[in-house]
Design a protein around this motif. Structure first.
Motif, PDB file in Angstrom:
ATOM      1  N   MET A   1       4.743 -50.486 -11.865  1.00  0.00           N
ATOM      2  CA  MET A   1       4.368 -49.431 -12.764  1.00  0.00           C
ATOM      3  C   MET A   1       2.889 -49.529 -13.126  1.00  0.00           C
ATOM      4  O   MET A   1       2.261 -48.506 -13.346  1.00  0.00           O
ATOM      5  N   ALA A   2       2.371 -50.739 -13.172  1.00  0.00           N
ATOM      6  CA  ALA A   2       0.973 -50.917 -13.560  1.00  0.00           C
ATOM      7  C   ALA A   2       0.015 -50.278 -12.562  1.00  0.00           C
ATOM      8  O   ALA A   2      -1.078 -49.862 -12.930  1.00  0.00           O
ATOM      9  N   LYS A   3       0.417 -50.162 -11.305  1.00  0.00           N
ATOM     10  CA  LYS A   3      -0.453 -49.611 -10.270  1.00  0.00           C
ATOM     11  C   LYS A   3      -0.205 -48.121 -10.008  1.00  0.00           C
ATOM     12  O   LYS A   3      -0.882 -47.534  -9.174  1.00  0.00           O
ATOM     13  N   ALA A   4       0.722 -47.548 -10.717  1.00  0.00           N
ATOM     14  CA  ALA A   4       1.029 -46.131 -10.502  1.00  0.00           C
ATOM     15  C   ALA A   4      -0.160 -45.270 -10.908  1.00  0.00           C
ATOM     16  O   ALA A   4      -0.796 -45.507 -11.929  1.00  0.00           O
ATOM     17  N   GLU A   5      -0.460 -44.270 -10.078  1.00  0.00           N
ATOM     18  CA  GLU A   5      -1.564 -43.372 -10.383  1.00  0.00           C
ATOM     19  C   GLU A   5      -1.192 -42.365 -11.458  1.00  0.00           C
ATOM     20  O   GLU A   5      -2.009 -42.024 -12.311  1.00  0.00           O
ATOM     21  N   ARG A   6       0.023 -41.847 -11.403  1.00  0.00           N
ATOM     22  CA  ARG A   6       0.494 -40.858 -12.379  1.00  0.00           C
ATOM     23  C   ARG A   6       1.934 -41.182 -12.769  1.00  0.00           C
ATOM     24  O   ARG A   6       2.868 -40.489 -12.374  1.00  0.00           O
ATOM     25  N   PRO A   7       2.141 -42.229 -13.549  1.00  0.00           N
ATOM     26  CA  PRO A   7       3.512 -42.633 -13.877  1.00  0.00           C
ATOM     27  C   PRO A   7       4.221 -41.602 -14.748  1.00  0.00           C
ATOM     28  O   PRO A   7       3.596 -40.908 -15.546  1.00  0.00           O
ATOM     29  N   LEU A   8       5.527 -41.508 -14.536  1.00  0.00           N
ATOM     30  CA  LEU A   8       6.356 -40.567 -15.284  1.00  0.00           C
ATOM     31  C   LEU A   8       7.783 -41.084 -15.270  1.00  0.00           C
ATOM     32  O   LEU A   8       8.293 -41.473 -14.221  1.00  0.00           O
ATOM     33  N   PHE A   9       8.429 -41.105 -16.407  1.00  0.00           N
ATOM     34  CA  PHE A   9       9.858 -41.403 -16.457  1.00  0.00           C
ATOM     35  C   PHE A   9      10.600 -40.084 -16.312  1.00  0.00           C
ATOM     36  O   PHE A   9      10.347 -39.134 -17.051  1.00  0.00           O
ATOM     37  N   TYR A  10      11.501 -40.007 -15.342  1.00  0.00           N
ATOM     38  CA  TYR A  10      12.312 -38.817 -15.095  1.00  0.00           C
ATOM     39  C   TYR A  10      13.760 -39.258 -15.287  1.00  0.00           C
ATOM     40  O   TYR A  10      14.357 -39.861 -14.407  1.00  0.00           O
ATOM     41  N   CYS A  11      14.309 -39.013 -16.457  1.00  0.00           N
ATOM     42  CA  CYS A  11      15.592 -39.596 -16.853  1.00  0.00           C
ATOM     43  C   CYS A  11      16.686 -38.546 -16.925  1.00  0.00           C
ATOM     44  O   CYS A  11      16.435 -37.401 -17.268  1.00  0.00           O
ATOM     45  N   GLY A  12      17.902 -38.989 -16.647  1.00  0.00           N
ATOM     46  CA  GLY A  12      19.016 -38.057 -16.621  1.00  0.00           C
ATOM     47  C   GLY A  12      20.233 -38.539 -17.381  1.00  0.00           C
ATOM     48  O   GLY A  12      20.146 -39.379 -18.273  1.00  0.00           O
ATOM     49  N   GLY A  13      21.364 -38.051 -16.965  1.00  0.00           N
ATOM     50  CA  GLY A  13      22.626 -38.318 -17.642  1.00  0.00           C
ATOM     51  C   GLY A  13      23.057 -39.761 -17.636  1.00  0.00           C
ATOM     52  O   GLY A  13      23.883 -40.163 -18.461  1.00  0.00           O
ATOM     53  N   GLY A  14      22.512 -40.572 -16.741  1.00  0.00           N
ATOM     54  CA  GLY A  14      22.868 -41.987 -16.720  1.00  0.00           C
ATOM     55  C   GLY A  14      22.514 -42.675 -18.022  1.00  0.00           C
ATOM     56  O   GLY A  14      23.229 -43.575 -18.470  1.00  0.00           O
ATOM     57  N   VAL A  15      21.429 -42.246 -18.647  1.00  0.00           N
ATOM     58  CA  VAL A  15      21.037 -42.823 -19.938  1.00  0.00           C
ATOM     59  C   VAL A  15      22.079 -42.458 -20.992  1.00  0.00           C
ATOM     60  O   VAL A  15      22.517 -43.305 -21.775  1.00  0.00           O
ATOM     61  N   ILE A  16      22.515 -41.219 -20.996  1.00  0.00           N
ATOM     62  CA  ILE A  16      23.530 -40.764 -21.949  1.00  0.00           C
ATOM     63  C   ILE A  16      24.841 -41.506 -21.711  1.00  0.00           C
ATOM     64  O   ILE A  16      25.470 -42.002 -22.652  1.00  0.00           O
ATOM     65  N   ASN A  17      25.265 -41.594 -20.456  1.00  0.00           N
ATOM     66  CA  ASN A  17      26.529 -42.251 -20.118  1.00  0.00           C
ATOM     67  C   ASN A  17      26.520 -43.734 -20.437  1.00  0.00           C
ATOM     68  O   ASN A  17      27.570 -44.333 -20.633  1.00  0.00           O
ATOM     69  N   SER A  18      25.340 -44.330 -20.495  1.00  0.00           N
ATOM     70  CA  SER A  18      25.234 -45.762 -20.775  1.00  0.00           C
ATOM     71  C   SER A  18      25.298 -46.086 -22.259  1.00  0.00           C
ATOM     72  O   SER A  18      25.373 -47.246 -22.633  1.00  0.00           O
ATOM     73  N   GLY A  19      25.239 -45.075 -23.096  1.00  0.00           N
ATOM     74  CA  GLY A  19      25.437 -45.277 -24.524  1.00  0.00           C
ATOM     75  C   GLY A  19      24.158 -45.318 -25.348  1.00  0.00           C
ATOM     76  O   GLY A  19      23.049 -45.296 -24.818  1.00  0.00           O
ATOM     77  N   PRO A  20      24.336 -45.404 -26.664  1.00  0.00           N
ATOM     78  CA  PRO A  20      23.200 -45.364 -27.585  1.00  0.00           C
ATOM     79  C   PRO A  20      22.184 -46.491 -27.373  1.00  0.00           C
ATOM     80  O   PRO A  20      20.992 -46.284 -27.568  1.00  0.00           O
ATOM     81  N   ALA A  21      22.645 -47.655 -26.985  1.00  0.00           N
ATOM     82  CA  ALA A  21      21.708 -48.770 -26.773  1.00  0.00           C
ATOM     83  C   ALA A  21      20.739 -48.451 -25.640  1.00  0.00           C
ATOM     84  O   ALA A  21      19.546 -48.775 -25.722  1.00  0.00           O
ATOM     85  N   ALA A  22      21.222 -47.791 -24.590  1.00  0.00           N
ATOM     86  CA  ALA A  22      20.350 -47.421 -23.468  1.00  0.00           C
ATOM     87  C   ALA A  22      19.309 -46.405 -23.914  1.00  0.00           C
ATOM     88  O   ALA A  22      18.143 -46.489 -23.522  1.00  0.00           O
TER      89      ALA A  22
END
Length: 75
Positions: free
Chosen positions: A1-22
């Motif tokens: 991630m440190a070497k990424a030119e244009r970093p971006l988090f693209y997140c989906g339903g997996g975060v929701i399905n993993s629960g509030p801690a995720a």
């Protein structure tokens, strides 16, 4: 991630399905790195904007297998 030119988090339903801690960990990671984040429709609610440089949601509308890039429609 440190070497990424244009970093971006693209997140989906997996975060929701993993629960509030995720969702909490995702929010911490976004704030720690300062990278922008966008959510798919299934990922809405994974964090609460406004987080600087973040978009409410984004939907991949046309992916190409040759380039691995997608055209997005963002709200």
């Amino acid at each position: 991630m440190a070497k990424a030119e244009r970093p971006l988090f693209y997140c989906g339903g997996g975060v929701i399905n993993s629960g509030p801690a995720a969702a909490q960990l995702l929010t911490q990671l976004i704030r720690l790195t300062g990278f922008p984040c966008t959510l798919t429709l299934m990922g809405l609610g994974a964090f609460r904007p406004p987080i600087r440089s973040s978009s409410a949601w984004s939907a991949c509308t046309a992916c190409t297998s040759r380039t691995g890039r997608c055209t997005t429609a963002t709200s």
